[in-house]
Design an enzyme around this catalytic site. Structure first.
Site, PDB file in Angstrom:
ATOM      1  N   CYS A 170       0.835  -1.210   0.000  1.00 30.35           N
ATOM      2  CA  CYS A 170       0.000   0.000   0.000  1.00 30.35           C
ATOM      3  C   CYS A 170       0.870   1.260   0.000  1.00 30.35           C
ATOM      4  CB  CYS A 170      -0.958  -0.037   1.188  1.00 30.35           C
ATOM      5  SG  CYS A 170      -2.398   1.040   0.999  1.00 30.35           S
ATOM      6  N   HIS A 186      -3.938  -5.790   1.210  1.00 34.43           N
ATOM      7  CA  HIS A 186      -3.681  -6.030   2.631  1.00 34.43           C
ATOM      8  C   HIS A 186      -4.193  -7.414   3.008  1.00 34.43           C
ATOM      9  CE1 HIS A 186      -2.347  -2.015   3.760  1.00 34.43           C
ATOM     10  NE2 HIS A 186      -3.386  -1.485   3.155  1.00 34.43           N
TER      11      HIS A 186
END
Length: 493
Positions: free
Chosen positions: A337, A434
């Site tokens: 991310c 994630h």
């Protein structure tokens, strides 16, 4: 399931004498305990402050509430944590209300949280229609009387919703008698009446040695003792809510060493939890002032709530130089991310979402560019690992879009479309996904790509989480007066 029709749903709120006294785990354990007794239990936290978030129902809540929902064996809902504050700087937090980005909160305007109380009460009422019992978690301490005006996290909520309170004290840090008695002393009379009992958490040794302490607290406060919960040794294996709780132990016989620099605004660091439990992996969290270890097989740049600021911090630590040396040794780098965004050529913030508008240079390790945009991606995804073909469930929570030539070498796919990027020689990888290491098949395949004999452990991560939650529930059942806690919830205020 039809909604409940009785006028009041039993609820109890676990507050603490301070941060990190174990409120989140106490609530998780109680949720699993009462769910095993056949009750439909729902967790609730009026306001959370954390950069560890979970994607649910197209929105986001604190990771702790997602764990508590799992403990209660119910789907997570944005109503379980209606106000989430995600710190971006020491003085500013992003506000997420009922799962959606709402605005910014400056530290000087902390009292303005009171304006969010209607959303909190709306979410609580929503859950109340579906539950047999609600277990509520406070935040920090109700003894911070300077924050009582405008409070929605502790007594402000308990008073507005008329929910009885159980106060938890942490004996491991010392001073538990003073902290409990002191909290009683500083609470005003109306708030004090909401407290129906207290418990002691994290006790080491013979609990009988504290009998006199219990009597002292009960005598000076008039509160009923609900017992002493001994130290729960496996607590560190469950996802941590606060970056300060990130702990790892050196495994000198591990086959792989994975290093992770601790960034000031590190986010979604529970991505690392499955790696921490792998016996073949020595997961090293690298604090500021310490170079990245030269013997690391992999460096992971974690998620960040403030990518541009954390990239600047990374450079001040000299970690960019360490990364360059790491790659010259032929070792791999994985960006997750915000860490993925840092790996590219540039990060543009045209609307000033993270500070003054502009464009900064990234680390230049991936041939991609990122533009931060106001439309926040929050969604669960089903993905596939390109190299191994392993399927995995993951989620996305990010601002920004990343594009460029290295996206043609995407390490994952989602719905047949490429996701992430990789350098041509395959040493640098980046992804917005994630939770990917929770998938046993992918995790084992990925570890084997780093070392042929790694990833052979019998760890089944999701099953291990279930085992630990059951053990936590049994632990609390053995040592606390859980019948009285349930009665407090049923009796109300």
């Amino acid at each position: 399931m039809s909604p409940r029709t009785n006028p009041r749903t039993p609820a109890v709120m676990i507050q603490g004498t301070g941060s990190n006294v174990g409120k989140s785990l106490l609530v998780a354990g109680l949720c699993r305990l009462f769910a095993r007794r056949g009750l439909r239990v729902l967790p609730f936290k009026p306001q959370n402050m954390s950069n560890n978030a979970a994607a649910v129902e197209g929105g986001e809540i604190g990771r702790a509430q997602a764990l508590q929902a799992r403990a209660a064996q119910v789907p997570a809902s944005v109503h379980m944590n209606p106000v989430l504050l995600k710190p971006e700087t020491d003085r500013r937090s992003q506000i997420v209300v009922q799962g959606r980005r709402f605005g910014l909160l400056e530290s000087g305007a902390f009292g303005e949280r009171q304006s969010l109380l209607p959303w909190v009460l709306e979410s609580f009422a929503h859950l109340s229609r579906e539950a047999d019992l609600i277990v509520v978690e406070g935040a920090g301490s109700p003894a911070e009387t300077n924050l009582r005006k405008g409070d929605i996290a502790n007594m402000g909520f308990a008073s507005a919703a008329q929910v009885p309170v159980v106060l938890a004290g942490d004996i491991d840090r010392g001073g538990v008698i003073a902290s409990l008695v002191g909290t009683h002393a500083v609470l005003d009379a109306d708030d004090r009446r909401l407290v129906r009992g207290f418990l002691i958490n994290k006790f080491r040794g013979d609990p009988g040695l504290f009998d006199e302490g219990l009597a002292t607290i009960a005598g000076m406060t008039g509160w009923h003792s609900l017992g002493i919960a001994p130290w729960f040794a496996e607590a560190h294996k469950l996802p941590a809510e606060d970056a300060l709780d990130i702990t790892t132990e050196r495994k000198t016989n591990a086959l792989l060493r994975i290093a992770v620099p601790i960034l000031p605004r590190i986010a979604n660091f529970d991505d690392l939890d499955p790696l921490k439990l792998e016996p073949d992996v020595d997961l090293t969290m690298v604090p500021p002032g310490v170079p990245l270890p030269a013997d690391a097989d992999l460096v992971i740049l974690p998620g960040s709530k403030a990518t541009i600021a954390d990239l600047a911090f990374l450079r001040t630590q000299g970690w960019d130089i360490d990364l360059a040396a790491h790659l010259r040794r032929g070792r791999k780098v994985l960006g997750l991310c915000g860490g993925y965004q840092m790996l590219g050529r540039t990060i543009a913030d045209p609307d000033g979402l993270e500070g003054p508008p502009g464009t900064i240079a990234g680390l230049g390790l991936l041939d991609v560019d990122t533009v931060l945009t106001g439309d926040k991606a929050v969604r669960p995804v089903l993905a596939r690992h390109a190299q191994s073909g392993e399927a995995l469930s993951a989620y996305e929570i990010h601002l920004g879009r990343t594009t460029g030539p290295d996206a043609a070498h995407a390490p994952f796919s989602v719905k047949g479309e490429p996701e992430g990027a990789a350098s041509a020689e395959g040493l640098v990888l980046g992804t917005y996904l994630h939770g990917l290491f929770s998938a046993d098949g992918f995790r084992r395949a990925f570890l084997k790509s780093l070392h042929p004999h790694a990833g052979d452990s019998p760890l089944h991560y999701e099953a291990e989480m279930e085992r630990i939650l059951d053990a936590l529930a049994s632990h609390l059942e053995d040592h606390l007066d859980t019948g009285r806690i349930l009665a407090i919830a049923q009796e109300g205020v």
